[in-house]
Design a protein around this motif. Structure first.
Motif, short mmCIF file in Angstrom:
data_model
loop_
_atom_site.label_atom_id
_atom_site.label_comp_id
_atom_site.label_asym_id
_atom_site.label_seq_id
_atom_site.Cartn_x
_atom_site.Cartn_y
_atom_site.Cartn_z
N ARG A 67 38.26 67.39 77.96
CA ARG A 67 37.26 66.82 77.04
C ARG A 67 38.02 65.50 76.47
NH1 ARG A 67 35.43 69.52 72.99
NH2 ARG A 67 36.96 70.72 72.57
N PHE A 68 39.22 65.53 75.88
CA PHE A 68 39.77 64.55 75.35
C PHE A 68 40.69 63.87 76.43
CE2 PHE A 68 39.36 66.26 70.65
CZ PHE A 68 38.07 66.67 70.70
N THR A 69 40.85 62.46 75.89
CA THR A 69 41.69 61.66 76.56
C THR A 69 42.63 61.05 75.80
OG1 THR A 69 40.36 61.59 78.61
CG2 THR A 69 42.29 59.91 78.43
N PHE A 70 44.00 60.86 75.78
CA PHE A 70 44.68 59.98 74.80
C PHE A 70 45.18 58.91 75.61
CE2 PHE A 70 46.99 58.68 71.60
CZ PHE A 70 48.08 59.45 71.18
N SER A 71 45.40 57.75 75.08
CA SER A 71 45.65 56.66 75.75
C SER A 71 46.37 55.49 74.76
CB SER A 71 44.52 55.87 76.70
OG SER A 71 43.41 55.57 75.77
N ARG A 72 47.10 54.76 75.26
CA ARG A 72 47.25 53.52 74.40
C ARG A 72 47.52 52.16 75.04
NH1 ARG A 72 53.23 55.39 72.33
NH2 ARG A 72 53.29 53.27 71.52
N ASP A 73 47.49 51.03 74.02
CA ASP A 73 47.38 49.81 74.48
C ASP A 73 48.71 49.05 73.80
OD1 ASP A 73 47.53 47.04 74.78
OD2 ASP A 73 45.08 46.92 75.02
N ASN A 74 49.91 49.28 74.29
CA ASN A 74 51.06 48.61 73.50
C ASN A 74 51.00 47.16 73.23
OD1 ASN A 74 52.22 51.09 73.45
ND2 ASN A 74 53.61 50.71 75.34
N ALA A 75 50.26 46.46 73.77
CA ALA A 75 50.03 44.97 73.52
C ALA A 75 49.05 44.81 72.15
CB ALA A 75 49.19 44.16 74.78
N LYS A 76 48.27 46.01 72.01
CA LYS A 76 47.36 45.84 70.81
C LYS A 76 47.87 46.98 69.88
CE LYS A 76 43.27 44.56 73.22
NZ LYS A 76 41.87 44.94 73.46
N ASN A 77 49.33 47.58 69.96
CA ASN A 77 49.72 48.55 68.86
C ASN A 77 48.60 49.28 68.36
OD1 ASN A 77 51.86 46.62 69.09
ND2 ASN A 77 52.02 46.21 67.02
N THR A 78 48.12 49.93 69.44
CA THR A 78 46.87 50.91 69.24
C THR A 78 46.91 51.98 70.06
OG1 THR A 78 45.69 49.02 68.23
CG2 THR A 78 44.45 51.13 68.84
N VAL A 79 46.58 53.07 69.54
CA VAL A 79 46.29 54.31 70.32
C VAL A 79 44.88 54.81 70.41
CG1 VAL A 79 48.58 55.20 70.53
CG2 VAL A 79 46.84 56.06 68.62
#
Length: 122
Positions: A67-79
């Motif tokens: 149900r939950f997905t964890f991702s990140r965008d290192n270019a935006k310093n955001t998870v």
């Protein structure tokens, strides 16, 4: 200084979706794994998910897996924590945190955000 700022919480009906974000600053974001915890009223803080610094590996607790997905965008310093098929038992304050060692306890994390409230109505 290290800062973690969560956003995206709110009130949603059961079966709905929310996407939480955690914006990081004050450190080299791409060098660190990150995690999400949650704390419901009257309960201890519990591990939800973690992600490695590259984003290639995640660890998600069984109660939200699928149900939950964890991702990140290192270019935006955001998870991001994408939460689908939400249930009333997902109601909690959700916190993001920075990994010091790969694990599922609070001791494995050193910096924490202020939290964002997620409320799932029946």
């Amino acid at each position: 200084q290290v800062q973690l700022v969560e956003s995206g919480g709110g009130l949603v009906q059961a079966g709905g979706s929310l996407r939480l974000s955690c914006a990081a600053s004050g450190f080299i974001f791409s060098n660190y794994g990150m995690g999400w915890f949650r704390q419901a009223p009257g309960k201890e803080r519990e591990f939800v998910a973690s992600i490695t610094s590259s984003g290639r590996t995640t660890n998600i607790v069984d109660s939200v897996k699928g149900r939950f997905t964890f991702s990140r965008d290192n270019a935006k310093n955001t998870v991001y924590l994408q939460m689908n098929s939400l249930k009333p038992e997902d109601t909690a304050v959700y916190y993001c945190a920075r990994v010091t060692r790969w694990g599922t306890t609070s001791r494995d994390y050193d910096y924490w955000g202020q939290g964002t409230q997620v409320t799932v109505a029946p």
